[in-house]
Design a protein around this motif. Structure first.
Motif, mmCIF file in Angstrom:
data_model
loop_
_atom_site.group_PDB
_atom_site.id
_atom_site.type_symbol
_atom_site.label_atom_id
_atom_site.label_comp_id
_atom_site.label_asym_id
_atom_site.label_seq_id
_atom_site.Cartn_x
_atom_site.Cartn_y
_atom_site.Cartn_z
ATOM 1 N N PRO A 462 -6.721 5.384 -3.755
ATOM 2 C CA PRO A 462 -6.479 6.637 -3.032
ATOM 3 C C PRO A 462 -6.436 7.827 -3.983
ATOM 4 C CG PRO A 462 -4.457 5.358 -3.204
ATOM 5 C CD PRO A 462 -5.569 4.479 -3.692
ATOM 6 N N THR A 463 -6.780 8.998 -3.443
ATOM 7 C CA THR A 463 -6.769 10.209 -4.270
ATOM 8 C C THR A 463 -5.349 10.606 -4.640
ATOM 9 O OG1 THR A 463 -8.763 10.969 -3.116
ATOM 10 C CG2 THR A 463 -7.518 12.611 -4.382
ATOM 11 N N ARG A 464 -4.463 10.685 -3.672
ATOM 12 C CA ARG A 464 -3.074 11.042 -3.919
ATOM 13 C C ARG A 464 -2.170 10.163 -3.072
ATOM 14 N NH1 ARG A 464 -3.061 17.355 -2.690
ATOM 15 N NH2 ARG A 464 -4.302 16.498 -0.964
ATOM 16 N N VAL A 465 -0.928 10.039 -3.518
ATOM 17 C CA VAL A 465 0.085 9.282 -2.795
ATOM 18 C C VAL A 465 1.229 10.228 -2.461
ATOM 19 C CG1 VAL A 465 1.711 7.355 -2.860
ATOM 20 C CG2 VAL A 465 -0.532 7.133 -3.956
ATOM 21 N N HIS A 466 1.454 10.420 -1.154
ATOM 22 C CA HIS A 466 2.542 11.274 -0.688
ATOM 23 C C HIS A 466 3.708 10.380 -0.268
ATOM 24 C CE1 HIS A 466 -0.262 14.648 -0.614
ATOM 25 N NE2 HIS A 466 -1.114 13.856 0.035
ATOM 26 N N ALA A 467 4.864 10.614 -0.870
ATOM 27 C CA ALA A 467 6.057 9.839 -0.537
ATOM 28 C C ALA A 467 7.008 10.696 0.288
ATOM 29 C CB ALA A 467 6.754 9.335 -1.791
ATOM 30 N N ILE A 468 7.528 10.110 1.357
ATOM 31 C CA ILE A 468 8.465 10.802 2.249
ATOM 32 C C ILE A 468 9.675 9.908 2.444
ATOM 33 C CG2 ILE A 468 8.848 11.693 4.578
ATOM 34 C CD1 ILE A 468 5.887 12.356 4.718
ATOM 35 N N VAL A 469 10.867 10.465 2.228
ATOM 36 C CA VAL A 469 12.105 9.744 2.480
ATOM 37 C C VAL A 469 12.720 10.300 3.757
ATOM 38 C CG1 VAL A 469 14.388 9.130 1.609
ATOM 39 C CG2 VAL A 469 12.469 9.353 0.018
ATOM 40 N N LEU A 470 12.906 9.460 4.755
ATOM 41 C CA LEU A 470 13.535 9.895 5.996
ATOM 42 C C LEU A 470 15.035 10.062 5.774
ATOM 43 C CD1 LEU A 470 11.692 7.595 8.576
ATOM 44 C CD2 LEU A 470 11.107 9.918 7.848
ATOM 45 N N VAL A 471 15.547 11.222 6.102
ATOM 46 C CA VAL A 471 16.937 11.560 5.809
ATOM 47 C C VAL A 471 17.668 11.875 7.096
ATOM 48 C CG1 VAL A 471 18.481 13.119 4.556
ATOM 49 C CG2 VAL A 471 16.267 12.488 3.556
ATOM 50 N N GLU A 472 18.837 11.295 7.272
ATOM 51 C CA GLU A 472 19.737 11.667 8.360
ATOM 52 C C GLU A 472 20.994 12.332 7.812
ATOM 53 O OE1 GLU A 472 20.621 8.349 10.847
ATOM 54 O OE2 GLU A 472 18.543 8.090 11.534
ATOM 55 N N ARG A 473 21.490 11.789 6.703
ATOM 56 C CA ARG A 473 22.665 12.346 6.026
ATOM 57 C C ARG A 473 22.555 11.996 4.546
ATOM 58 N NH1 ARG A 473 23.984 8.028 8.967
ATOM 59 N NH2 ARG A 473 24.493 9.340 10.733
ATOM 60 N N LEU A 474 23.231 12.736 3.712
ATOM 61 C CA LEU A 474 23.159 12.498 2.274
ATOM 62 C C LEU A 474 24.246 11.484 1.899
ATOM 63 C CD1 LEU A 474 21.562 13.333 -0.201
ATOM 64 C CD2 LEU A 474 23.256 15.117 -0.635
ATOM 65 N N PRO A 547 -8.777 12.416 3.765
ATOM 66 C CA PRO A 547 -8.564 11.103 4.380
ATOM 67 C C PRO A 547 -8.296 9.987 3.378
ATOM 68 C CG PRO A 547 -10.468 12.226 5.328
ATOM 69 C CD PRO A 547 -10.069 12.997 4.115
ATOM 70 N N ARG A 548 -8.630 10.230 2.079
ATOM 71 C CA ARG A 548 -8.408 9.193 1.069
ATOM 72 C C ARG A 548 -6.975 9.196 0.540
ATOM 73 N NH1 ARG A 548 -12.981 9.374 -3.387
ATOM 74 N NH2 ARG A 548 -11.553 7.789 -4.197
ATOM 75 N N ASP A 549 -6.151 10.145 0.986
ATOM 76 C CA ASP A 549 -4.747 10.145 0.607
ATOM 77 C C ASP A 549 -3.992 9.107 1.436
ATOM 78 O OD1 ASP A 549 -5.463 12.192 -0.999
ATOM 79 O OD2 ASP A 549 -4.224 13.729 -0.022
ATOM 80 N N ILE A 550 -2.904 8.606 0.879
ATOM 81 C CA ILE A 550 -2.039 7.706 1.640
ATOM 82 C C ILE A 550 -0.629 8.280 1.648
ATOM 83 C CG2 ILE A 550 -3.398 5.655 1.083
ATOM 84 C CD1 ILE A 550 -1.189 4.871 -0.901
ATOM 85 N N VAL A 551 0.136 7.884 2.649
ATOM 86 C CA VAL A 551 1.504 8.363 2.826
ATOM 87 C C VAL A 551 2.421 7.145 2.874
ATOM 88 C CG1 VAL A 551 3.099 9.680 4.257
ATOM 89 C CG2 VAL A 551 0.696 10.378 4.093
ATOM 90 N N ILE A 552 3.455 7.170 2.041
ATOM 91 C CA ILE A 552 4.441 6.086 2.031
ATOM 92 C C ILE A 552 5.747 6.626 2.610
ATOM 93 C CG2 ILE A 552 5.686 4.399 0.644
ATOM 94 C CD1 ILE A 552 3.508 4.513 -1.412
ATOM 95 N N ILE A 553 6.231 6.008 3.660
ATOM 96 C CA ILE A 553 7.471 6.406 4.312
ATOM 97 C C ILE A 553 8.586 5.480 3.830
ATOM 98 C CG2 ILE A 553 8.618 6.828 6.510
ATOM 99 C CD1 ILE A 553 6.200 8.586 6.099
ATOM 100 N N TYR A 554 9.613 6.049 3.206
ATOM 101 C CA TYR A 554 10.779 5.273 2.771
ATOM 102 C C TYR A 554 11.913 5.499 3.777
ATOM 103 C CZ TYR A 554 8.424 4.657 -1.710
ATOM 104 O OH TYR A 554 7.534 4.325 -2.696
ATOM 105 N N ALA A 555 12.377 4.427 4.377
ATOM 106 C CA ALA A 555 13.440 4.522 5.384
ATOM 107 C C ALA A 555 14.662 3.763 4.891
ATOM 108 C CB ALA A 555 12.969 3.948 6.715
ATOM 109 N N PRO A 556 15.782 4.438 4.614
ATOM 110 C CA PRO A 556 17.007 3.712 4.221
ATOM 111 C C PRO A 556 17.497 2.833 5.360
ATOM 112 C CG PRO A 556 17.192 6.077 3.792
ATOM 113 C CD PRO A 556 15.989 5.880 4.646
ATOM 114 N N ARG A 557 17.952 1.637 5.001
ATOM 115 C CA ARG A 557 18.466 0.726 6.038
ATOM 116 C C ARG A 557 19.659 -0.049 5.486
ATOM 117 N NH1 ARG A 557 14.980 -2.959 10.191
ATOM 118 N NH2 ARG A 557 16.727 -3.682 11.438
ATOM 119 N N VAL A 558 20.767 0.009 6.203
ATOM 120 C CA VAL A 558 21.980 -0.689 5.802
ATOM 121 C C VAL A 558 21.921 -2.117 6.326
ATOM 122 C CG1 VAL A 558 24.498 -0.722 5.929
ATOM 123 C CG2 VAL A 558 23.278 1.464 5.845
#
Length: 602
Positions: A462-474, A547-558
């Motif tokens: 992939p050309t670029r990797v976009h990382a996203i962290v889903l946040v509800e509270r710190l 379209p060659r970019d990818i997105v990684i979603i990080y979801a915290p889970r207890v």
């Protein structure tokens, strides 16, 4: 106890199951012959039916002995798949599975009728009780636990001793004074025979006498996990079959002498126990028969579990079901089987119908196996240049044709004299066969779709990797997810929050600034707006330009693995947002687990 603990337990369980099948044949065969409409006035035909059953038993035994010699490491369905058809191999595998299902129904029916007679509950709803007991016996298999083979064996021993005692007492009384059958000819729970086919009592009785021959098909294959060949020598089974046949012969002899009524659901052994030994002994025998029948049902359920693993190993079922820890999918299948067993027990008119269906289904499997043996012999004669191999193949063709026709004749006789039971057998075999064929075809289509025709496809980075962290509270789970995401060195990294509640979003933004987080916090949506749609639109916008970019979603889970009360308050299901994101192209969803125990240790 988990049956998968050791191969030796597999072997002991198989031996106990074989003993249980022989015990079931000993109980059910005289009852089926008696119930087949012969009656006291036609008792001379008992021996004709028994002779036919023994001839068929010898023939089926010879067929499996031949299979043991030529294809010792191949199961029936594997042989059919290799030399006839993949689809027919699924039907053959389904026949074995249905065979064990019907064994459960027969065993539980025997235990319940003995219990009902013991408590004088002739008016009780026997089918309802049978259905409940079948569902209860499935609980150990559903829970992944099975009784030890020794426990099942010792539960069957009193029933076997009771049978021997009844037969010895009856033969002794007949030898000394003769048997007075007055007042006992119509004992048991009366039923009415409904036969819409051609009236041929000898043919109906012969079907009942073929039950031992049919059960050989379940006895001659080893269980999953035994590090030996798949087939068992018929000579080893004779140690169980010969005493069983002698006891069946003695039972038929005493049934004829005592002139028992054919209109009874109760086992002739239990009726004769009351005749020869009195009410107390009959009660003891009834208790022993209840325990023995339940033990046979449990043993059959355990074999269903092992057969599922074997079919998964052979490719009939998904291969992951063969793993020892793949309990969830096997629980699902066992649950369906238990419900089908309960339904069959509820709607079956008598054990005669169940026994006939079992004979027809296992004989159909034998016909397919013999057809595969013939096809194998023809292939060997066509390809081999070794004289000994060609002569052996010629003999296997002859025996395969002869024995296959013999089994086919039995099926045709059933279609003539018992068309209703034959139709039920066809439907019972068709349901799992269609299900197995459908899931196998579906897996095949998915496999073809996913096959890599071009080995260079999908290997471009992939050309670029976009990382996203889903946040509800710190909180701690969120901080850990951000740390893990930073460790992957993505091209861009942002924290993402949906502005559902303005006050909460403002507090989060303030905490984020005070913590001097090295990650941008992006706020999406409008107050009290949708929670999922803004995130999905934002993810799509990142890939819209490239379209060659990818997105990684990080979801915290207890998560928690300690106290049950903690696990109760932890989210178990996957959020709907993550389920939708998994369907987006170029998006990877990663759940970052945070152990709740880590908080307590600090």
């Amino acid at each position: 106890m988990n049956v998968a603990s050791a191969p030796s337990e597999f072997r002991r369980l198989r031996i106990v199951t074989t003993i249980g099948l022989a015990f079931l044949a000993l109980i059910q065969t005289p009852l089926s012959i008696t119930r087949a409409g012969l009656g006291a006035t036609m008792s001379e035909r008992y021996w004709g039916a028994l002779a036919i059953g023994m001839v068929v038993l010898i023939g089926i035994g010879a067929g499996y002995h031949l299979l043991t010699k030529v294809v010792q490491r191949t199961a029936d369905h594997q042989l059919v798949a290799r030399y006839v058809s993949d689809n027919l191999s699924v039907v053959a595998a389904a026949a074995k599975l249905v065979g064990y299902v019907l064994v459960v129904v027969l065993a539980v029916g025997f235990a319940v009728t003995s219990f009902v007679h013991l408590l004088n509950l002739e008016t009780a709803s026997v089918p309802v009780i049978q259905s409940i007991v079948i569902l209860v016996l499935a609980v150990p298999s559903f829970a992944g636990w099975q009784p030890r083979s020794r426990t099942l064996f010792f539960a069957m021993v009193p029933a076997a001793l009771a049978i021997v005692a009844v037969l010895v007492a009856g033969l002794f009384l007949e030898l000394v004074d003769g048997i007075d059958s007055a007042g006992h000819a119509a004992g048991g729970i009366a039923v009415t025979s409904t036969n819409a086919g051609v009236s041929w009592p000898l043919g109906e009785a012969a079907l009942g006498a073929c039950l031992p021959a049919a059960l050989i098909g379940l006895m001659t294959e080893r269980s999953f996990g035994e590090a030996t060949t798949r087939r068992i020598e018929v000579r080893a089974l004779l140690k169980v079959l010969i005493p069983t046949l002698l006891l069946i012969t003695a039972t038929i002899y005493l049934v004829q002498i005592a002139t028992l009524s054919p209109t009874t659901r109760l086992s002739p052994i239990l009726v004769m126990a009351e005749m020869f030994l009195g009410g107390v002994a009959a009660a003891v025998a009834g208790i022993a028969f209840c325990a023995g029948g339940l033990a046979i049902g449990l043993a059959a359920y355990s074999q269903v579990n092992l057969l599922l693993r074997s079919l998964a190993t052979d490719g009939i079922l998904p291969r992951q079901m063969a793993a020892a820890d793949a309990r969830a999918p096997r629980r699902f299948v066992v649950s369906i089987i238990a419900v089908l067993c309960a339904g069959a027990a509820y709607f079956a008119e008598t054990s005669l119908g169940v026994s006939t269906s079992l004979v027809l289904i296992l004989f159909a499997c034998f016909v397919m196996t013999m057809a595969a043996l013939v096809a194998r012999g023809r292939k060997v004669r066509r390809d081999s240049t070794v004289l000994a191999e060609r002569n052996g193949a010629k003999a296997s063709i002859r025996w395969g044709l002869l024995l296959g026709v013999m089994a086919l004749v039995i099926i045709l006789i059933s279609a003539v004299v018992q068309p209703g039971h034959t139709l039920i057998a066809v439907l019972v075999l068709a349901v799992p066969s269609v299900v197995l064929l459908a899931q196998r075809r579906g897996r095949g289509k998915i496999g073809k779709t996913l096959a890599a025709s071009d080995l260079t496809e999908g290997r471009t980075l992939p050309t670029r990797v976009h990382a996203i962290v889903l946040v509800e509270r710190l909180d701690r789970p969120t901080l850990q997810a951000i740390t893990y995401a930073r460790a992957t060195r993505p091209s861009t990294l942002t924290g993402l929050v949906v502005d559902v509640d303005p006050a909460t979003t403002e507090a989060l933004s303030r905490d984020w600034t005070e913590a001097e987080m090295p990650v941008e916090l992006r706020i999406l949506g409008t107050p009290r707006g949708a929670a999922r749609r803004p995130v999905i639109e934002h993810v799509r916008s990142l890939r819209a330009g490239s379209p060659r970019d990818i997105v990684i979603i990080y979801a915290p889970r207890v998560v928690s693995s300690s106290a049950a009360w903690q696990r109760f308050f932890v989210r178990h299901s996957t959020p709907a947002l993550l389920s939708e994101l998994k369907l987006e192209p170029g998006v990877i969803v990663a759940e970052v687990p945070y152990q709740l125990e880590d908080v307590e240790e600090q």
